[in-house]
Design a protein around this motif. Sequence first.
Motif, PDB file in Angstrom:
ATOM      1  N   UNK A  51      45.077  56.056  26.839  1.00 41.33           N
ATOM      2  CA  UNK A  51      46.131  55.251  27.486  1.00 41.33           C
ATOM      3  C   UNK A  51      47.342  56.091  27.878  1.00 41.33           C
ATOM      4  N   UNK A  52      47.908  56.891  26.941  1.00 42.35           N
ATOM      5  CA  UNK A  52      49.072  57.681  27.359  1.00 42.35           C
ATOM      6  C   UNK A  52      48.740  58.617  28.529  1.00 42.35           C
TER       7      UNK A  52
ATOM      8  N   UNK B 153      56.034  58.464  23.963  1.00 36.50           N
ATOM      9  CA  UNK B 153      56.587  57.328  23.216  1.00 36.50           C
ATOM     10  C   UNK B 153      55.567  56.196  23.085  1.00 36.50           C
ATOM     11  N   UNK B 154      54.621  56.137  24.032  1.00 36.98           N
ATOM     12  CA  UNK B 154      53.708  54.982  24.053  1.00 36.98           C
ATOM     13  C   UNK B 154      52.950  54.787  22.750  1.00 36.98           C
TER      14      UNK B 154
ATOM     15  N   UNK C 153      45.088  63.525  19.151  1.00 36.48           N
ATOM     16  CA  UNK C 153      44.314  62.522  19.899  1.00 36.48           C
ATOM     17  C   UNK C 153      44.974  62.205  21.243  1.00 36.48           C
ATOM     18  N   UNK C 154      46.307  62.093  21.276  1.00 34.62           N
ATOM     19  CA  UNK C 154      46.948  61.711  22.546  1.00 34.62           C
ATOM     20  C   UNK C 154      47.818  62.830  23.113  1.00 34.62           C
TER      21      UNK C 154
ATOM     22  N   UNK D 193      60.704  49.206  21.648  1.00 30.87           N
ATOM     23  CA  UNK D 193      62.003  49.501  22.285  1.00 30.87           C
ATOM     24  C   UNK D 193      62.947  50.171  21.298  1.00 30.87           C
ATOM     25  N   UNK D 194      62.891  49.721  20.062  1.00 34.60           N
ATOM     26  CA  UNK D 194      63.778  50.320  19.064  1.00 34.60           C
ATOM     27  C   UNK D 194      63.447  51.803  18.892  1.00 34.60           C
ATOM     28  N   UNK D 195      62.149  52.121  18.916  1.00 34.26           N
ATOM     29  CA  UNK D 195      61.742  53.531  18.784  1.00 34.26           C
ATOM     30  C   UNK D 195      62.298  54.327  19.965  1.00 34.26           C
ATOM     31  N   UNK D 196      62.176  53.747  21.182  1.00 27.67           N
ATOM     32  CA  UNK D 196      62.657  54.464  22.370  1.00 27.67           C
ATOM     33  C   UNK D 196      64.156  54.705  22.257  1.00 27.67           C
TER      34      UNK D 196
END
Lengths: 46, 222, 216, 241
Positions: free
Chosen positions: B25-26, B65-66, B105-106, B161-164
């Motif tokens: 996905x990322x 971030x995803x 993995x990502x 969002x908080x992580x971002x």
Amino acid sequence: MDKYAPYVFSAYGVAIGLLAATAIGVVVRLILAQRLLKAIEKDQKA
Amino acid sequence: MANPVVTLFFRELRLAWSGGGGAALPVGFYAGAATLTPLALGPAPDLLRAAGPGILFITLALASLLPMERLFQADLEDGTLDALGASGANYTGMALAKTSAHWLASGLPLSLIAPVLWVMLQGPGAAVGVVLACALSGSLAFFFIGAIGAALAAGVRRGGLLIALTALPLYAPATIFGASALYAVSEGRDFGQALNLCMACAMAAVALGPFAAGAALKTALD
Amino acid sequence: MANSFTIALKLDDLAAVRGYRTLFEGMSLALDPGSLLELRGLNGAGKSTFLRILAGLTRPAAGKIDWLCASEDHAFRHFLGHLDAIKPQETVRQQAMFWASFLGVADSRHSAREALKVVGLANRADVPGRGLSAGQRRRLALTRLVMAPRAVWLLDEPLAALDADGQTMVRDLIKDHRKQGGLVIAAMHGEGFENAQILDMGEFTPRQSAVTDEVA
Amino acid sequence: MISTFANPHRFMKFTQWMGPALLGLGIVILVWGLYQGLVLAPADYRQGDAARIMFVHVPAAMMCMGVYAFMVLASLSSLIWKHALADIAAKSAAPVGAVFTLICLITGSLWGKPIWNTWWEWDARLTSVLVLFFIYLGYMAIWSALETPQKAGRAAAILCLVGAVNIPIIKWSVDWWSTLHQQASITLTKISLPADYIVPLFTMLAAYGVLFGALVIMNMRAEIFSRRAEMLVQRQYASMD
């Protein structure tokens, strides 16, 4: 005051305005919190 | 007898890959965002060459971030974190194992397609090696700093969002050094200093990040 | 494989707070090796929090916890909470083997196979986690206790979601563990174990204390 | 001294009058500082009156770093010595710090306008202050995101310390970045500080400092009152079931 006067006054205005807004916000929050606590204490005693 | 942290690392790796394209996905986002650029800026090669390096690094940061939201939240919700914590394993080791597994993995795939996007954005082909180095160290820094935000927001329902918000300001150094290294190499200047600084950011993040993330996990479990 | 444990527990004036509510306070008790402590109390009385405190996950608001055990090794507890720590995409065998090697068991493949037999999941070794019923998830979680011998078992309603022979299996596990001198502390409703100590959380919930000035 | 304040009860009694008193004192010093800055101080020979913006801008820049240092100390004492009041102090100081950062940013761009005639100039110091502003926002977001106060307190303290480790690195990297992209002639900091500018500058800093103290104390009292109210409500529910 020379041609920069508008910038100076707006800078001072912003500084004082933001500080005033914060002060008012904090004072209002303090008063509301105190009043809420009094109300809860009163009705818990009743 | 395998060290618990290593065991956890390999399990996380397997989980991250077997999560049904979870790792891809990322990469999909990264490629998509980077290809949107010419559509927005127009195909003019010199314009893309000017904007390319910056776009590459910003989208790399966002793509990193995803996967952060599910890094710790999944284990918190299904009780795995409780069992790991109660079994006496140290939290820093857990954070290190999980973050590095998710980076493999990502993060690694992100770094591998960065050169492809670089060439698409009219970057000089010869510089592909440097681009890979920048992307690797950049994604490492973004993952291990983002992991701190992920651990802090583990207990929050929609913590993405908080992580971002908490992680993005801390992405500033890695972004500055990584992007300027890319600009240096695309303009034929010496990229050594910028690349070294970007790698320094990555190593600092890998060394210090899990310590803070572990402390945050312990708080989330409380 | 009767490896005996020497473990005792002494609690001194333990208290726990959730948010602003004091769940319980002034709790003191002592457990000698091989004892079983059954936690009784209404929902929300703090049984799960009590178990999480003993598991070292939650920080108590006050009080001292003394584990009087021979070995100083930090890993001497099993915590089985409401959540079974099951991964939906991993098979039963993979998860059992992971926990075996994570908990430091010598031959993880063998002990996982044995444990799956004990908990009755031997014929479902290749079923992925998402394909398990609640009872089967609970049995898989119990394999952790079977595989890695740990002195203290902290079980949050271990019999819930289990069928009749599942419950007898858990009873036997608890009996064996107590025989080896281990401690079992479990939140259970109305199960009659012989010479079990009952701890009613209700005794320790705070009376309606007057308005205190302290900030929780 | 710290421990005497650690007890919320004594803190509330002691600060009964401190809040408004400090606020009054702060306003007096502020007025005195503004008067000096706008009237007494001479105009700068190069920038003319624009340099007067320095009296509101530079102290604000100092305050936003000072407030963050205060929050780091509070976070350390909350994590290490478990003071109940420490994380309330940090939580109460954050919005005031964010406001000072905002003041610093806006007055900085207002000051830059006459010199670079753009509203926002990516000057090294302003950019670092902008990043610091986002760190403040992230800190406040943690508090609002986590429900239980003890958990939010510890998480916010960890983020504050992580931020503290990163701020010097960010500062250095932004300076490195701005020297890399050589742009605009003079930056704000190049102005030499004439002697008669120093007194008004420090008067304003004192005013900001005292106002900060007043606002934090009142904010802490408000926080403690609302936590007590919340506690009473929860205890009421607890006694019902």
